[in-house]
Design a protein around this motif. Structure first.
Motif, PDB file in Angstrom:
ATOM      1  N   THR A 120       0.904  -1.100   0.054  1.00 41.85           N
ATOM      2  CA  THR A 120       0.008  -0.122   0.111  1.00 41.85           C
ATOM      3  C   THR A 120       0.707   1.140  -0.098  1.00 41.85           C
ATOM      4  O   THR A 120       0.693   2.006  -0.807  1.00 41.85           O
ATOM      5  CB  THR A 120      -1.041   0.070   1.302  1.00 41.85           C
ATOM      6  OG1 THR A 120      -1.542  -1.283   1.245  1.00 41.85           O
ATOM      7  CG2 THR A 120      -1.982   1.166   1.274  1.00 41.85           C
ATOM      8  N   LEU A 121       1.686   1.329   0.883  1.00 39.37           N
ATOM      9  CA  LEU A 121       2.533   2.620   1.026  1.00 39.37           C
ATOM     10  C   LEU A 121       3.437   2.614  -0.273  1.00 39.37           C
ATOM     11  O   LEU A 121       3.878   3.550  -0.485  1.00 39.37           O
ATOM     12  CB  LEU A 121       3.399   2.723   2.510  1.00 39.37           C
ATOM     13  CG  LEU A 121       2.215   3.082   3.495  1.00 39.37           C
ATOM     14  CD1 LEU A 121       3.019   3.133   4.892  1.00 39.37           C
ATOM     15  CD2 LEU A 121       1.711   4.541   3.391  1.00 39.37           C
ATOM     16  N   GLY A 161      -8.681  -7.953  -2.909  1.00 38.98           N
ATOM     17  CA  GLY A 161      -8.975  -6.810  -2.610  1.00 38.98           C
ATOM     18  C   GLY A 161     -10.456  -6.176  -2.519  1.00 38.98           C
ATOM     19  O   GLY A 161     -10.640  -5.098  -2.099  1.00 38.98           O
ATOM     20  N   SER A 162     -11.285  -6.796  -3.432  1.00 40.82           N
ATOM     21  CA  SER A 162     -12.734  -6.427  -3.626  1.00 40.82           C
ATOM     22  C   SER A 162     -13.445  -6.842  -2.333  1.00 40.82           C
ATOM     23  O   SER A 162     -13.477  -7.872  -1.845  1.00 40.82           O
ATOM     24  CB  SER A 162     -13.168  -7.306  -4.755  1.00 40.82           C
ATOM     25  OG  SER A 162     -14.827  -7.163  -4.923  1.00 40.82           O
ATOM     26  N   TYR A 172      -6.005 -11.552   5.971  1.00 39.90           N
ATOM     27  CA  TYR A 172      -6.668 -10.140   6.506  1.00 39.90           C
ATOM     28  C   TYR A 172      -5.813  -9.016   6.091  1.00 39.90           C
ATOM     29  O   TYR A 172      -6.241  -8.103   5.491  1.00 39.90           O
ATOM     30  CB  TYR A 172      -6.380 -10.158   8.061  1.00 39.90           C
ATOM     31  CG  TYR A 172      -7.848 -11.003   8.579  1.00 39.90           C
ATOM     32  CD1 TYR A 172      -8.761 -10.493   9.039  1.00 39.90           C
ATOM     33  CD2 TYR A 172      -7.566 -12.500   8.641  1.00 39.90           C
ATOM     34  CE1 TYR A 172     -10.010 -11.288   9.692  1.00 39.90           C
ATOM     35  CE2 TYR A 172      -8.619 -13.320   9.396  1.00 39.90           C
ATOM     36  CZ  TYR A 172      -9.516 -12.623   9.710  1.00 39.90           C
ATOM     37  OH  TYR A 172     -10.670 -13.608  10.192  1.00 39.90           O
ATOM     38  N   SER A 173      -4.322  -9.236   6.217  1.00 38.48           N
ATOM     39  CA  SER A 173      -3.666  -8.009   6.114  1.00 38.48           C
ATOM     40  C   SER A 173      -3.509  -8.085   4.208  1.00 38.48           C
ATOM     41  O   SER A 173      -3.283  -6.708   3.931  1.00 38.48           O
ATOM     42  CB  SER A 173      -2.179  -8.096   6.442  1.00 38.48           C
ATOM     43  OG  SER A 173      -1.493  -9.349   6.110  1.00 38.48           O
ATOM     44  N   TYR A 174      -3.497  -9.069   3.550  1.00 42.69           N
ATOM     45  CA  TYR A 174      -3.273  -8.901   2.182  1.00 42.69           C
ATOM     46  C   TYR A 174      -4.560  -8.351   1.539  1.00 42.69           C
ATOM     47  O   TYR A 174      -4.434  -7.463   0.808  1.00 42.69           O
ATOM     48  CB  TYR A 174      -2.949 -10.367   1.470  1.00 42.69           C
ATOM     49  CG  TYR A 174      -2.730 -10.229   0.138  1.00 42.69           C
ATOM     50  CD1 TYR A 174      -1.292  -9.848  -0.244  1.00 42.69           C
ATOM     51  CD2 TYR A 174      -3.336 -10.930  -0.815  1.00 42.69           C
ATOM     52  CE1 TYR A 174      -1.099  -9.889  -1.574  1.00 42.69           C
ATOM     53  CE2 TYR A 174      -3.287 -10.775  -2.142  1.00 42.69           C
ATOM     54  CZ  TYR A 174      -1.931 -10.282  -2.682  1.00 42.69           C
ATOM     55  OH  TYR A 174      -1.825 -10.196  -3.806  1.00 42.69           O
ATOM     56  N   ARG A 175      -5.617  -8.742   1.993  1.00 41.51           N
ATOM     57  CA  ARG A 175      -6.989  -8.546   1.380  1.00 41.51           C
ATOM     58  C   ARG A 175      -7.206  -6.792   1.753  1.00 41.51           C
ATOM     59  O   ARG A 175      -7.443  -5.985   0.901  1.00 41.51           O
ATOM     60  CB  ARG A 175      -8.193  -8.797   2.128  1.00 41.51           C
ATOM     61  CG  ARG A 175      -8.509 -10.386   1.599  1.00 41.51           C
ATOM     62  CD  ARG A 175      -9.762 -11.013   2.343  1.00 41.51           C
ATOM     63  NE  ARG A 175     -10.083 -12.221   1.935  1.00 41.51           N
ATOM     64  CZ  ARG A 175     -10.642 -12.457   0.935  1.00 41.51           C
ATOM     65  NH1 ARG A 175     -11.057 -11.762  -0.023  1.00 41.51           N
ATOM     66  NH2 ARG A 175     -10.866 -13.975   0.441  1.00 41.51           N
ATOM     67  N   ALA A 176      -6.759  -6.363   3.195  1.00 45.79           N
ATOM     68  CA  ALA A 176      -6.902  -4.961   3.319  1.00 45.79           C
ATOM     69  C   ALA A 176      -5.972  -4.131   2.639  1.00 45.79           C
ATOM     70  O   ALA A 176      -6.222  -3.078   2.102  1.00 45.79           O
ATOM     71  CB  ALA A 176      -6.701  -4.861   4.919  1.00 45.79           C
ATOM     72  N   SER A 177      -4.739  -4.790   2.333  1.00 45.87           N
ATOM     73  CA  SER A 177      -3.457  -3.658   1.626  1.00 45.87           C
ATOM     74  C   SER A 177      -4.197  -3.465   0.188  1.00 45.87           C
ATOM     75  O   SER A 177      -3.818  -2.715  -0.225  1.00 45.87           O
ATOM     76  CB  SER A 177      -2.312  -4.303   1.772  1.00 45.87           C
ATOM     77  OG  SER A 177      -2.126  -5.754   0.988  1.00 45.87           O
ATOM     78  N   ASN A 182      -6.990  -0.387  -4.215  1.00 47.38           N
ATOM     79  CA  ASN A 182      -8.019   0.248  -4.970  1.00 47.38           C
ATOM     80  C   ASN A 182      -8.571   1.595  -4.775  1.00 47.38           C
ATOM     81  O   ASN A 182      -8.791   2.256  -5.573  1.00 47.38           O
ATOM     82  CB  ASN A 182      -9.149  -0.717  -5.232  1.00 47.38           C
ATOM     83  CG  ASN A 182      -8.641  -2.101  -5.700  1.00 47.38           C
ATOM     84  OD1 ASN A 182      -7.668  -2.179  -6.349  1.00 47.38           O
ATOM     85  ND2 ASN A 182      -9.347  -3.116  -5.311  1.00 47.38           N
ATOM     86  N   GLN A 183      -8.615   2.132  -3.437  1.00 42.18           N
ATOM     87  CA  GLN A 183      -8.777   3.288  -2.991  1.00 42.18           C
ATOM     88  C   GLN A 183      -8.026   4.264  -3.483  1.00 42.18           C
ATOM     89  O   GLN A 183      -8.387   5.186  -3.947  1.00 42.18           O
ATOM     90  CB  GLN A 183      -8.976   3.174  -1.393  1.00 42.18           C
ATOM     91  CG  GLN A 183      -9.544   4.522  -0.936  1.00 42.18           C
ATOM     92  CD  GLN A 183     -10.810   4.936  -1.148  1.00 42.18           C
ATOM     93  OE1 GLN A 183     -11.250   5.394  -2.234  1.00 42.18           O
ATOM     94  NE2 GLN A 183     -11.857   4.830  -0.301  1.00 42.18           N
ATOM     95  N   ILE A 184      -6.533   3.968  -3.419  1.00 45.96           N
ATOM     96  CA  ILE A 184      -5.552   4.794  -3.790  1.00 45.96           C
ATOM     97  C   ILE A 184      -5.587   5.157  -5.135  1.00 45.96           C
ATOM     98  O   ILE A 184      -5.508   6.274  -5.790  1.00 45.96           O
ATOM     99  CB  ILE A 184      -4.194   4.224  -3.298  1.00 45.96           C
ATOM    100  CG1 ILE A 184      -3.907   4.245  -1.910  1.00 45.96           C
ATOM    101  CG2 ILE A 184      -3.034   5.071  -4.382  1.00 45.96           C
ATOM    102  CD1 ILE A 184      -2.763   3.513  -1.575  1.00 45.96           C
ATOM    103  N   THR A 185      -5.982   4.034  -6.189  1.00 50.73           N
ATOM    104  CA  THR A 185      -6.289   4.142  -7.455  1.00 50.73           C
ATOM    105  C   THR A 185      -7.281   5.166  -7.856  1.00 50.73           C
ATOM    106  O   THR A 185      -7.155   6.121  -8.862  1.00 50.73           O
ATOM    107  CB  THR A 185      -6.516   2.963  -8.170  1.00 50.73           C
ATOM    108  OG1 THR A 185      -5.318   1.938  -7.977  1.00 50.73           O
ATOM    109  CG2 THR A 185      -6.725   2.916  -9.575  1.00 50.73           C
TER     110      THR A 185
END
Length: 262
Positions: A120-121, A161-162, A172-177, A182-185
């Motif tokens: 993400t970062l 990620g959907s 959990y962490s992979y899905r959330a990241s 997608n939000q960043i996009t």
């Protein structure tokens, strides 16, 4: 104006194969990045690519966990391709890391933090420093074979990620990241609407399950015909990016060119 492309990272897996494909299917400069040993990455990208102008390829050192390396690489690109006469037409931001937590008790704080820093970062810092090199509204876009009509910033996401498609849980962490990617996009694409209009857009991509180190633990669970080699995934993702129209902006697309729901 002259166009150039970016693949980061490109030392192995999907990134390596996308870099090789872009060198084969376009005739413009390519910047590839590696966390370590750029010379070896350069050799890996060029191996077997007979007839390619090798000076089109520039390999820079980038570690997405170290913002200073991203900032330095972006500055190097601006020196290589001054903004007055050049612009970034296509970027693949591909960092990825997976720790598959099957239950909440398996979540490790340090592993989850590393997942977000990488998945993400990492892409967020890449767009922070490289986005000024994308076209503006006033930029005269070049028409180049093998590239989409508008500039595209493409970030690697994943179907998991959907939120609406999450019927299994876990990871959990992979899905959330990846949901965050997608939000960043979408957020970055809103920025591009203002800065570049219809001349640049952001999308995210789901490559399917690819035979790389990231997915190795799960190869045996993948249905027949659904585990892809990296070169096949690269071919499909480049095709998907090249086939996007401006109205496709801000969304996530899978390797078949179908939208992944938010």
């Amino acid at each position: 104006m002259q166009a150039w492309t970016l693949v980061t990272p490109a030392s192995r897996g999907i990134g390596l194969e996308i870099a090789r494909r872009l060198l084969k299917t376009t005739n413009i400069p390519l910047v590839a990045t590696a966390r370590k040993d750029p010379d070896q990455t350069r050799e890996n990208i060029l191996t077997g690519l007979d007839g390619i102008e090798q000076d089109r390829l520039h390999v820079l050192k980038v570690d997405v966990l170290d913002e200073a390396t991203i900032e330095l690489a972006a500055a190097d690109c601006e020196s290589l391709f001054p903004r007055k006469t050049n612009y970034l037409h296509l970027a693949f931001a591909l960092p990825g890391l997976l720790f598959p937590e099957k239950s909440p008790t398996q979540i490790s704080y340090d592993d989850a933090l590393l997942t977000f820093r990488t998945n993400t970062l990492g892409p967020m810092m890449l767009l922070k420093h490289f986005s000024p090199l994308l076209p503006r509204k006033s930029t005269q876009l070049a028409t180049t074979d093998g590239l989409p009509p508008q500039a595209v910033w493409a970030t690697l996401s994943a179907r998991v990620g959907s939120i609406s498609d999450n019927n299994l849980g876990g990871w959990y962490s992979y899905r959330a990241s990846k949901a965050a990617v997608n939000q960043i996009t979408k957020t970055f694409d809103n920025h591009l609407k203002s800065s570049a209009g219809d001349k640049a857009m952001a999308i995210s991509l789901h490559p399917g399950t690819v035979k790389t180190g990231l997915s190795k633990e799960f190869w045996g669970n993948v249905k027949k015909g659904k585990l892809f080699e990296a070169d096949f995934a690269a071919e499909k993702l480049v095709q998907v990016v090249n086939g996007r129209q401006i109205e496709d902006r801000g969304r996530c697309w899978d390797w078949k060119g179908e939208e992944v729901p938010p």
